[in-house]
Design an enzyme around this catalytic site. Structure first.
Site, short mmCIF file in Angstrom:
data_model
loop_
_atom_site.label_atom_id
_atom_site.label_comp_id
_atom_site.label_asym_id
_atom_site.label_seq_id
_atom_site.Cartn_x
_atom_site.Cartn_y
_atom_site.Cartn_z
N LYS A 192 -25.11 -2.46 21.37
CA LYS A 192 -24.09 -3.06 20.51
C LYS A 192 -24.51 -2.97 19.05
O LYS A 192 -24.81 -1.90 18.57
CB LYS A 192 -23.79 -4.49 20.99
CG LYS A 192 -23.25 -4.49 22.42
CD LYS A 192 -23.02 -5.83 23.02
CE LYS A 192 -24.28 -6.44 23.56
NZ LYS A 192 -24.06 -7.54 24.49
N ASP A 217 -25.51 -12.19 30.04
CA ASP A 217 -24.23 -12.94 29.94
C ASP A 217 -23.39 -12.85 31.21
O ASP A 217 -22.69 -13.80 31.58
CB ASP A 217 -23.41 -12.50 28.72
CG ASP A 217 -23.26 -11.00 28.55
OD1 ASP A 217 -23.77 -10.26 29.40
OD2 ASP A 217 -22.63 -10.57 27.56
C1 GLC Z 1 -24.29 -4.54 26.95
C2 GLC Z 1 -25.62 -5.09 27.46
C3 GLC Z 1 -25.43 -5.92 28.71
C4 GLC Z 1 -24.38 -6.98 28.46
C5 GLC Z 1 -23.09 -6.35 27.98
C6 GLC Z 1 -22.02 -7.37 27.67
O1 GLC Z 1 -23.80 -3.64 27.89
O2 GLC Z 1 -26.50 -4.02 27.75
O3 GLC Z 1 -26.64 -6.50 29.09
O4 GLC Z 1 -24.16 -7.69 29.65
O5 GLC Z 1 -23.35 -5.61 26.80
O6 GLC Z 1 -22.38 -8.22 26.64
#
Ligand code: GLC
Length: 477
Positions: free
Chosen positions: A177, A213
């Site tokens: 991200k 999450d």
């Molecule tokens: C990215 C992260 C993952 C998380 C997802 C949603 O894919 O690698 O761990 O759950 O974002 O936030």
């Protein structure tokens, strides 16, 4: 004559609007063809996902899976015996949250929550600075709420790919991200947070669990509905976790004492090994090239909140370059990478008969006056096909999980702004999952703030597990 709102095929893709210039229509159709997933492509994605899932769980995989299928070490869901106060820290996007969760015989009171901005210099700076920042926010929260005198356990939602070695050990595999802090990859985020807390000398907080999450969302979902078996995030990023029989987790050698465990698929990276290249378009390649961490997070880049707007933008720019939009005039604001945020898609997709919202978005880009009625219909069409593609991709994977879990009924807890605010995504997903996993009853529920509230619940479960471990003298109960 077909209108924009008529559906072209069973998958919900709209027709390309009728344009006066047939040549223009054909050209746009050709340019966007690769974004339309047909039955064969859908079946193939499902097959590939299943294969990657199996490889990811196996002990000696024949090839490296792009699905990490990470063990979360959470063998239990809330059982109604949880009591006490628990802190939660939730980090994953451009905001972080600190929460205080109060549980009384398993029942949650509305938690105290405080949001904090995580500025770019912290998201891209040294890791120790990030963890000092987080410890400072925990302190700020506790001070505001007069909690500094208490010793409290904390559940840490760290929504990045980790290798978990225990419930309270999470080694960062890679940033995703909008994060790229130095000195954290390869290190345990719990240790780094505990060290930052210790450096302050004024906090009595103990990090008892680290989680993703999706995991928080599943656990919060299980609190809301006991049939919950899948946690799904459709937000800045995307990912899912599910309740797996530990016997199926071949790579977990020490799995004898628990019957089930939550597995974090880490599906954002699905396809990073090339297995999804058959659906990758030049637009997707462009989005990847424009992203912070190139050549990674293939699946997420097709549709998650961080990228979906950019997918639409690169398509619009291509159409402008080829002279099919705004008579080839280049709107300056739209030329800027990442300027077309995903919220604009939700806004445009909420137009029905009129084009009020689409026009409002065009106004933001100072292009309302240049846009013809046909331009507006083309923009709506692009947003719509990208939304349908998103729904299909998510649904294929959810349907695969449902079939794999093979339960009578599974509740899927979902959190994230994309799911909450996209006006069509939930209904498209319902339709597609139903069609793809015909024999499996399911229900999508919104587990709002699951990643925060769930972290409080997991801190409570961790505390319960530690207590029973010390009273039994065994590793698991
Ligand atoms: C990215 C992260 C993952 C998380 C997802 C949603 O894919 O690698 O761990 O759950 O974002 O936030």
């Amino acid at each position: 004559m077909k209108t924009f709102t008529q559906l072209e095929d069973a998958n919900g893709y709209p027709c390309l609007p009728n344009l006066q210039d047939l040549k223009r229509k054909n050209k746009i159709s050709m340019l966007t063809r690769g974004l339309i997933l047909d039955k064969d492509a859908i079946e193939k994605i499902m097959k590939v996902f299943n294969n990657e899932m199996k490889l990811g769980l196996s002990k000696n995989p024949t090839a490296k899976s792009s699905l990490q299928m990470e063990n979360t070490f959470i063998p239990e869901l809330p059982d109604g015996t949880e009591n006490g106060y628990f802190m939660a820290l939730d980090l994953g996007g451009t905001h972080c949250r600190v929460l205080l969760v109060h549980l009384k015989d398993g029942l949650q009171e509305e938690p105290l929550v405080q949001y904090y901005d995580v500025p770019e210099n912290i998201r891209l700076g040294p890791g120790t600075q990030l963890f000092d920042f987080l410890a400072a926010k925990i302190h700020n929260f506790m001070e505001r709420n007069d909690l500094l005198h208490l010793h409290l356990p904390l559940g840490f939602t760290f929504s990045f790919p980790m290798v978990q070695k225990a419930l309270d050990v999470g080694v960062l595999v890679t940033w995703t991200k909008s994060f790229n802090c130095s000195g954290v990859v390869g290190n345990d985020a719990v240790k780094m947070l505990n060290e930052a807390i210790a450096r302050r000398k004024d906090l009595h907080v103990n990090v008892v669990a680290i989680l993703n999450d999706t995991t928080g969302t599943l656990v919060q979902g299980a609190y809301l509905n006991s049939k919950c078996g899948i946690g799904l995030i459709l937000g800045t990023g995307s990912n899912a976790c599910y309740m797996e029989k530990s016997a199926n987790v071949e790579k977990w050698s020490d799995n004898k004492n628990v019957s089930q465990v939550i597995i974090d698929c880490e599906w954002g990276a699905f396809g990073d090994n090339g297995v999804l290249d058959f659906i990758k378009t030049d637009f997707d390649r462009q989005v990847d090239a424009n992203s912070l961490l190139v050549n990674s997070f293939t699946f997420e880049k097709y549709f998650s909140g961080q990228y979906m707007g950019e997918v639409v933008r690169v398509i619009l720019v291509k159409l402008i370059d080829e002279g099919h939009l705004f008579e080839g005039k280049k709107p300056i604001k739209l030329m800027k990478k990442q300027s077309f945020i995903t919220a604009y898609i939700s806004q445009i997709e909420s137009d029905k008969e009129d084009t009020y919202n689409t026009k409002a978005v065009l106004k933001e880009f100072d292009i309302l006056d240049e846009a013809s009625e046909e331009d507006i219909q083309i923009i709506r069409y692009i947003c719509s096909i990208i939304s349908v593609r998103a729904a299909l991709l998510i649904s294929v994977c959810i349907a695969s999980l449902l079939i794999h879990m093979d339960r009578q009924e599974t509740v899927i807890a979902v959190d994230g702004s994309l799911f909450k605010y996209h006006p069509k995504l939930p209904s498209l997903m319902n339709k597609h999952i139903e069609a793809l996993a015909k024999e499996h009853k399911f229900k999508l529920i919104l587990a709002e703030d699951g990643s925060g509230k769930g972290a409080g619940l997991i801190a409570a479960i961790a505390t319960r597990l530690t207590k029973s471990k010390s009273s039994n003298g065994s590793s698991h109960d």
